[in-house]
Design an enzyme around this catalytic site. Structure first.
Site, mmCIF file in Angstrom:
data_model
loop_
_atom_site.group_PDB
_atom_site.id
_atom_site.type_symbol
_atom_site.label_atom_id
_atom_site.label_comp_id
_atom_site.label_asym_id
_atom_site.label_seq_id
_atom_site.Cartn_x
_atom_site.Cartn_y
_atom_site.Cartn_z
ATOM 1 N N LYS A 111 0.956 -1.201 0.256
ATOM 2 C CA LYS A 111 0.114 -0.061 0.053
ATOM 3 C C LYS A 111 0.841 1.070 0.006
ATOM 4 O O LYS A 111 1.792 1.083 0.808
ATOM 5 C CB LYS A 111 -0.939 0.003 1.338
ATOM 6 C CG LYS A 111 -2.079 0.858 1.224
ATOM 7 C CD LYS A 111 -2.943 0.522 2.521
ATOM 8 C CE LYS A 111 -3.979 1.682 2.482
ATOM 9 N NZ LYS A 111 -4.614 1.366 3.916
ATOM 10 N N ARG A 174 0.855 -5.136 3.421
ATOM 11 C CA ARG A 174 -0.563 -5.674 4.237
ATOM 12 C C ARG A 174 -0.771 -7.095 3.869
ATOM 13 O O ARG A 174 -0.721 -7.302 2.597
ATOM 14 C CB ARG A 174 -1.683 -4.861 3.993
ATOM 15 C CG ARG A 174 -2.858 -4.965 4.442
ATOM 16 C CD ARG A 174 -3.857 -3.929 4.655
ATOM 17 N NE ARG A 174 -4.514 -3.860 3.155
ATOM 18 C CZ ARG A 174 -5.298 -2.783 2.924
ATOM 19 N NH1 ARG A 174 -5.759 -2.046 3.814
ATOM 20 N NH2 ARG A 174 -5.823 -2.649 1.859
ATOM 21 N N ASP A 250 -16.743 -0.075 0.644
ATOM 22 C CA ASP A 250 -15.408 -0.531 -0.049
ATOM 23 C C ASP A 250 -14.551 -0.802 0.996
ATOM 24 O O ASP A 250 -13.421 -1.276 0.832
ATOM 25 C CB ASP A 250 -14.971 0.499 -0.928
ATOM 26 C CG ASP A 250 -14.952 1.793 -0.533
ATOM 27 O OD1 ASP A 250 -15.904 2.574 -0.030
ATOM 28 O OD2 ASP A 250 -13.765 2.477 -0.311
HETATM 29 P P1 AMP Z 1 -9.815 4.916 1.208
HETATM 30 O O1 AMP Z 1 -9.874 6.085 2.010
HETATM 31 O O2 AMP Z 1 -8.716 4.017 1.547
HETATM 32 O O3 AMP Z 1 -11.101 3.987 1.586
HETATM 33 O O4 AMP Z 1 -9.889 4.824 -0.389
HETATM 34 C C1 AMP Z 1 -10.818 5.255 -1.096
HETATM 35 C C2 AMP Z 1 -10.344 5.479 -2.461
HETATM 36 O O5 AMP Z 1 -9.502 6.391 -3.026
HETATM 37 C C3 AMP Z 1 -10.008 4.014 -2.940
HETATM 38 O O6 AMP Z 1 -10.149 3.686 -4.365
HETATM 39 C C4 AMP Z 1 -8.406 4.223 -2.973
HETATM 40 O O7 AMP Z 1 -7.746 3.454 -3.628
HETATM 41 C C5 AMP Z 1 -8.263 5.590 -3.470
HETATM 42 N N1 AMP Z 1 -7.257 6.392 -2.888
HETATM 43 C C6 AMP Z 1 -6.945 6.784 -1.655
HETATM 44 N N2 AMP Z 1 -5.837 7.468 -1.593
HETATM 45 C C7 AMP Z 1 -5.274 7.377 -2.722
HETATM 46 C C8 AMP Z 1 -4.067 7.997 -3.235
HETATM 47 N N3 AMP Z 1 -3.133 8.704 -2.652
HETATM 48 N N4 AMP Z 1 -3.779 7.886 -4.578
HETATM 49 C C9 AMP Z 1 -4.764 7.100 -5.507
HETATM 50 N N5 AMP Z 1 -5.894 6.646 -4.816
HETATM 51 C C10 AMP Z 1 -6.076 6.745 -3.636
HETATM 52 MG MG MG Z 2 -10.270 1.857 1.309
#
Ligand code: AMP
Ligand code: MG
Length: 494
Positions: A111, A174, A250
């Protein structure tokens, strides 16, 4: 020393539309800052080899190992109630699967290793703070006995990431039983791709719920098994005072593991309406809302699975069967939660009146602003001797409610078979002395970012690996924050 990783990948055998190939972006000067040696051994990876140059090359994404088929997984999701048909791994890359020491299949994922086809406007990177946070909180959850994804390693990349400020970039490795989420099913349901839904259901049944395969309607049995595991998981969260913070569909794993530690937090003082996440303005994901939200997420999963259930049962019976499972979720949750609370209070079996006993205790904690973790921990000592009462009372702003309750509780214990000392010991085995408190996390993150000092991180991680033992040299880490140390909001990792 050579690092050999026996990848044995199955997800990548699914059709192309399930994922996008993704090559990690190299890290300019990777440096290992944390390695989970016991987990490495569980995964049958040589910890010394992981610590070598070669290991670092894998953990930073600088080298693709033989057998690894790196991909970003496709998924959709409801974010704060709004459906987004395409999310996917935007900053995570699945290197592949391996079989662990116990014969269990585990995903190995990086990650923060760079952009993928799903990154949209994101940089695919992770900052050191959230990486250390996820590392330490997920490992603490595991030590507390809560199902969770695990952290194998944390690596500094040597480059900066740009958030509200410039921060050191890092990659976390992870490990999960599976990274399939409710959102993975939603991705295909939104595209009316019933063939893919069937393949995905078969995949998770084979991997996580093999018992469902031999049931009359496997997709229904799958749903039931997922709902049961989720009820157990959320009850465990509630009973350790954990607030996930972003329970979007998600971020709910089909495996029943806690996943995606963003703005998560442990409660200090007991307050069911507690919200810490800065992005959760409406309190949708407040501590006390989590059981209901999990059910809402399960209802979204049910919608995805219906196309697989209806052909077997017909429309109305399929709907009824699914609704019944959704209703059962509530009673299963309630049962897991009450059993857990009963155990925390030292009760060997349920009796009439226990519900009230529990209610009054929780209400006394809430009105008395008592620390959730310490109250249970200190209560254990009160099972044996009343000279321990003072230490318990100290946690409450007023002892009016708690003093009479203690008498009732002792009376209830006196009616049990086991001795007071046995009760005390049993309570201490499940009521932790140590949780990853927010103010401690901020301290170790600051030391790492501002002073490149990882000793506080190592120390806290060490303490949290034995949460049920008294550790006299870690008295400060057992205590709630002082008023000026209190963390008022937690932030997402992105
Ligand atoms: P999360 O906050 O982990 O639930 O992420 C929500 C969505 O945003 C998921 O599709 C992640 O892969 C995407 N995402 C979060 N941070 C990044 C980042 N720095 N670069 C690209 N995608 C991101
Ligand atoms: Mg997520």
């Amino acid at each position: 020393m050579t690092l050999s990783v026996a990848f044995d990948n199955t997800y990548v055998r699914l059709p192309d539309r399930f994922f996008a190939p993704a090559i990690p972006e190299p890290a300019v000067s990777p440096r290992l800052v944390a390695l989970n040696r016991p987990l490495a051994q569980e995964l049958m990876l040589d910890p010394d080899a992981l610590q070598s140059e070669q290991g670092l090359a894998m953990l930073s994404g600088n080298q693709i190992f033989e057998g690894s088929e790196p991909i970003a997984m496709a998924y959709a999701g409801h974010q704060f109630g709004n459906f987004v048909p395409q999310l996917g791994d935007g900053r995570a890359i699945l290197l592949g699967e391996i079989i662990d020491r116990n014969g269990k299949r585990r995903d190995i994922q990086l990650k923060g290793a760079g952009r993928t086809a799903f990154s949209r406007r994101g940089d695919g990177r992770a900052a050191l703070g959230p990486v250390l946070r996820e590392y330490i909180v997920s490992e603490a959850m595991a030590a507390l006995g809560v199902p969770t994804t695990r952290a194998l390693a944390a690596v500094l990349t040597g480059s900066s990431v740009y958030r509200e400020r410039v921060l050191p970039g890092a990659v976390i490795t992870r490990v999960a039983l599976s990274h399939v989420r409710v959102g993975t099913f939603q991705y295909f349901a939104a595209r009316k791709d019933t063939e893919a839904l069937g393949l995905l259901a078969d995949h998770v049944i084979a991997r996580l719920y093999p018992e469902a395969a031999s049931e009359a309607v496997p997709a229904l049995a799958l749903f039931k098994a997922i709902a049961t595991r989720q009820a157990d998981l959320i009850a465990r969260w509630i009973n350790v005072g954990f607030i996930h913070g972003v329970m979007n569909t998600d971020n709910m794993a089909i495996s029943g593991e806690t996943i995606d530690y963003g703005p998560c937090a442990f409660m200090d003082a007991y307050d069911p309406s507690m919200v810490l996440s800065s992005i959760d303005q409406g309190g949708r994901y407040a501590y006390g809302n989590q059981p209901r939200i999990a059910q809402w997420n399960l209802a979204r999963l049910a919608e995805c699975l219906l196309p697989l259930i209806v052909p077997a049962l017909g429309e109305k019976p399929a709907m009824d069967a699914v609704m019944e499972i959704l209703n059962d979720y509530s009673s299963t949750f309630e049962q897991c939660y009450q059993n857990g609370l009963g155990e925390k209070l030292g009760l060997t079996e349920a009796q009439e009146g226990d519900l009230d006993l529990v209610k009054v205790w929780l209400e006394a904690m809430r009105t008395g602003n008592a620390d959730f973790t310490l109250a249970f921990r200190r209560l254990a000592d009160c099972a044996v001797a009343s000279d321990a009462d003072g230490a318990l009372f100290d946690l409450f702003e007023s002892r009016d409610a708690i003093a009479p309750w203690l008498d009732t509780w002792r009376h209830r214990l006196a009616g049990q078979q086991r001795s007071a000392e046995e009760t005390r010991r049993a309570m201490r085995r499940i009521n932790p002395a140590f949780i990853p408190r927010n103010h401690l996390l901020e301290e170790i993150i600051e030391a790492a970012i501002e002073r490149d000092d990882f000793a506080p991180f190592d120390r806290l991680h060490q303490i949290l690996s034995r949460p049920f033992e008294d550790q006299p040299d870690a008295e400060r880490q057992a205590m709630p924050p002082k008023p000026h140390e209190r963390v008022m909001a937690t932030f997402c990792g992105t």
